[in-house]
Design a protein around this motif. Structure first.
Motif, short mmCIF file in Angstrom:
data_model
loop_
_atom_site.label_atom_id
_atom_site.label_comp_id
_atom_site.label_asym_id
_atom_site.label_seq_id
_atom_site.Cartn_x
_atom_site.Cartn_y
_atom_site.Cartn_z
N LEU A 246 0.82 -1.21 0.00
CA LEU A 246 0.00 0.00 0.00
C LEU A 246 0.86 1.26 0.00
O LEU A 246 0.53 2.25 -0.66
N MET A 247 2.00 1.21 0.70
CA MET A 247 2.89 2.36 0.73
C MET A 247 3.49 2.62 -0.65
O MET A 247 3.66 3.77 -1.07
N SER A 248 3.82 1.57 -1.37
CA SER A 248 4.37 1.71 -2.72
C SER A 248 3.39 2.38 -3.66
O SER A 248 3.75 3.26 -4.45
N PHE A 249 2.11 2.00 -3.59
CA PHE A 249 1.10 2.62 -4.44
C PHE A 249 0.86 4.08 -4.05
O PHE A 249 0.61 4.93 -4.91
N ASN A 250 0.93 4.37 -2.75
CA ASN A 250 0.81 5.75 -2.32
C ASN A 250 1.96 6.61 -2.86
O ASN A 250 1.76 7.75 -3.30
N LYS A 251 3.16 6.06 -2.83
CA LYS A 251 4.32 6.78 -3.36
C LYS A 251 4.16 7.03 -4.86
O LYS A 251 4.52 8.09 -5.38
N ALA A 252 3.60 6.05 -5.57
CA ALA A 252 3.39 6.21 -7.01
C ALA A 252 2.39 7.32 -7.29
O ALA A 252 2.58 8.13 -8.21
N LEU A 260 -2.39 2.41 -11.65
CA LEU A 260 -1.61 1.52 -10.79
C LEU A 260 -1.66 0.11 -11.36
O LEU A 260 -2.74 -0.39 -11.72
N GLU A 261 -0.50 -0.53 -11.45
CA GLU A 261 -0.43 -1.90 -11.97
C GLU A 261 -0.01 -2.83 -10.84
O GLU A 261 0.91 -2.52 -10.08
N ALA A 262 -0.69 -3.99 -10.72
CA ALA A 262 -0.42 -4.92 -9.62
C ALA A 262 -0.50 -6.36 -10.10
O ALA A 262 -1.19 -6.67 -11.09
N ASP A 263 0.22 -7.24 -9.39
CA ASP A 263 0.18 -8.68 -9.64
C ASP A 263 -0.75 -9.31 -8.61
O ASP A 263 -0.58 -9.11 -7.40
#
Length: 609
Positions: A246-252, A260-263
């Motif tokens: 979640l922190m990574s997506f917030n940074k993006a 946002l792209e996710a696996d």
């Protein structure tokens, strides 16, 4: 009977020449140097040295451009070895050391050729050159076996670096004209000289016309440049926070990404969560919490067990992108306490930020209880998140009929007709699959194209010039700093640069050959004895070594010719010689050979009766 007096020979130290011959061939003393032609064996070693240099140059260029995919390379190593480590560090370090070493030897070899010294590579250097060559070839074979598709980046990078590589190669070839001219203009023409001249001219002509084969989308009119491509946060911003958290997506989102792209993987109890790897070993602390289950498939854990794992400590310890040092103390504390992110949490974040989501789904193994219902589990999570279905992009080719409400994209490069028959309106392609011609074809047929992974400004600039609408990146914070393509030239400007470079090179090469010819013809007009005797007038130096030698001439029983010459009376040198004709010629040859050594002053007198 021949009477002779001591021959006094005075010569100055040549520190630069001693350094060159000493480092290259371990010939530190003056008498070890030679102006004779190099042997065929030493010429073969010079060819090996040149081959190693150009091979290393190509290898170093490959790794510089492959920086865009370093994380992918490390991930491949992890899948093979089971341990995460940055394999690019030893490769790049050894490449840098090897290229520096071989380049140094190349410079010394060219200096030897320029000064007319015999090439004689020291045996230790020969071992070093062979070791470097074997190591480089072994590395190329290994990369071709493990990461063969990465070679495509060479051709793609030429679209960005081609014009600059052309100018650099042209400058290097023009500089080599000094050495070539020095060999070609000497004395009578030999086959070697003609072959060397032919090869050099051929290389120059090839470099003059090579821009005809360089094709770059950045050679275009500025008015045709399309809007800046949107950036998709691939697994968030994995350089600033652990991927798929979640922190990574917030940074993006803070870096202004459009999507946002996710696996996505489905847990044992049917909860979709975000995980790239097949197991949980790399990105969690499962080796501490569940050591006996660390090699199990990530989808074979229930959500409660997955949620209990730490998903951030690995990032601080392994520092996969070398960015942990730039993080604040507050961010490090947050990272140290992160957990695995569910799909619902990520989609809710995208909905609040009014952003889209691109889902890369991984189907669970056949023994999984949700093997047949994984698509419905994912759709249920999308509905629970509250995000609009039009903002969610579906990538798998399976069960497309059941997800008609979502945006459809294909990870496979298909024809426009086949894409339309499947109801697909966009493609997500690796940059090596998206040629400029293909991109233009898809865009002309109203097919949107997203290219991944794009982490370097040069690649982003090339795709921008190609008209790509969006790119997927691990480094949105880097691409954010690219407000305009790195370079953009109109066809007229590019042609002007190309032709100007060629004309300047031609003028310099012709000037070099003319100067070398004039210099050589001037040297041939000097009398050897004249050079020898005029050298005596040099100012004595404190750093002078004096060496005495005796010239011994054989007795001659034939007739005697009397010679009485007065050379250079203005310098106070009166030479009287009575000697056989053969002895006179021997003395003259000795003088000529002494002159060829250079920096030699002789004070001599001979009396022969």
């Amino acid at each position: 009977m021949v009477k002779h007096q001591p021959l006094q020979q005075v010569y100055e130290k040549q520190l630069c020449l001693s350094f060159l011959t000493g480092i290259y061939g371990c010939r530190w003393k003056r008498y070890q140097r030679s102006h004779d032609d190099s042997s065929k064996w030493e010429c073969a070693w010079f060819i090996i040295l040149c081959s190693t240099f150009f091979l290393l140059l190509f290898w170093a260029y490959f790794w510089l451009e492959a920086h865009n995919d370093y994380n992918q390379f490390n991930w491949l190593l992890y899948n093979r070895s089971g341990e995460w480590k940055d394999g690019t560090v030893p490769i790049f370090a050894t490449t840098t050391v090897g290229l520096s070493y071989i380049t140094f030897l190349m410079i010394l070899a060219l200096c030897h050729i320029s000064l007319g010294q015999q090439l004689n590579l020291y045996w230790i250097h020969k071992i070093g050159v062979l070791a470097t060559l074997i190591t480089t070839v072994s590395g190329m074979v290994s990369i071709d076996d493990m990461w063969g598709d990465e070679w495509d980046i060479i051709l793609i990078s030429i679209q960005s670096t081609g014009p600059f590589l052309h100018i650099g190669a042209l400058a290097a070839a023009t500089s080599l004209g000094w050495l070539v001219a020095g060999h070609v203009v000497r004395g009578q023409r030999t086959k070697f000289q003609m072959t060397l001249l032919l090869i050099y001219v051929s290389v120059l002509l090839a470099l003059y016309v090579v821009p005809l084969s360089i094709s770059s989308p950045c050679i275009m009119d500025r008015t045709s440049l399309k809007p800046r491509p949107e950036v998709i946060g691939r697994r968030g911003a994995p350089m600033l926070a652990p991927e798929n958290t979640l922190m990574s997506f917030n940074k993006a989102l803070q870096q202004g990404v459009s999507s946002l792209e996710a696996d996505v993987t489905v847990s044992l109890d049917g909860v979709p969560f975000l995980m790239r790897d097949r197991t949980l070993r790399r990105t969690t602390d499962i080796t501490k919490v569940f050591p006996d289950r660390q090699h199990k498939d990530a989808s074979l854990f229930n959500w409660t067990d997955i949620r209990s794992l730490n998903a951030g400590q690995w990032f601080l310890e392994s520092d996969p992108y070398w960015t942990v040092g730039s993080l604040t103390w507050k961010d490090r504390n947050r990272i140290a306490n992160l957990t695995v992110c569910s799909l619902v949490e990520m989609l809710r974040l995208a909905a609040r930020a009014n952003r889209s989501a691109l889902l890369n789904l991984h189907r669970p193994p056949p023994e999984h209880p949700h093997y047949k219902t994984w698509v419905m589990d994912t759709l249920w999570a999308v509905q629970r998140s509250g995000i609009s279905q039009k903002r969610v992009t579906w990538t798998p080719d399976t069960d497309r009929a059941r997800v008609r409400g979502l945006q459809q994209t294909s990870l496979e490069k298909l024809s426009v007709e086949e894409l339309r028959s499947r109801g697909i309106s966009s493609l997500t392609l690796r940059y090596s699959q998206a040629s400029n011609k293909d991109i233009q074809n898809f865009l002309a047929n109203n097919m949107s194209v997203t290219v991944y992974p794009v982490n370097e400004p040069w690649l982003y600039s090339v795709l921008w010039c190609s008209g790509v609408p969006s790119v997927s990146s691990d480094a949105p914070q880097i691409l954010r700093k690219v407000p305009y393509p790195i370079w953009l030239l109109s066809p007229y400007e590019y042609g002007l640069v190309w032709i100007t470079s060629d004309l300047v090179s031609i003028a310099i090469v012709i000037g070099i050959f003319i100067f070398q010819k004039w210099k050589m013809s001037g040297m041939q007009n000097y009398n050897p004895e004249q050079i020898m005797l005029s050298a005596v007038t040099r100012r004595p130096s404190r750093d002078v070594n004096i060496m005495k030698e005796k010239l011994i001439f054989s007795e001659v029983s034939n007739g005697v010719t009397s010679v009485d010459e007065h050379l250079y009376p203005e310098n106070g040198y009166d030479i009287g010689m009575t000697m056989p004709q053969a002895a006179h010629m021997s003395c003259l040859c000795a003088l000529r050979k002494a002159v060829s050594v250079g920096s030699v002053c002789l004070s001599w007198s001979c009396k022969l009766h």
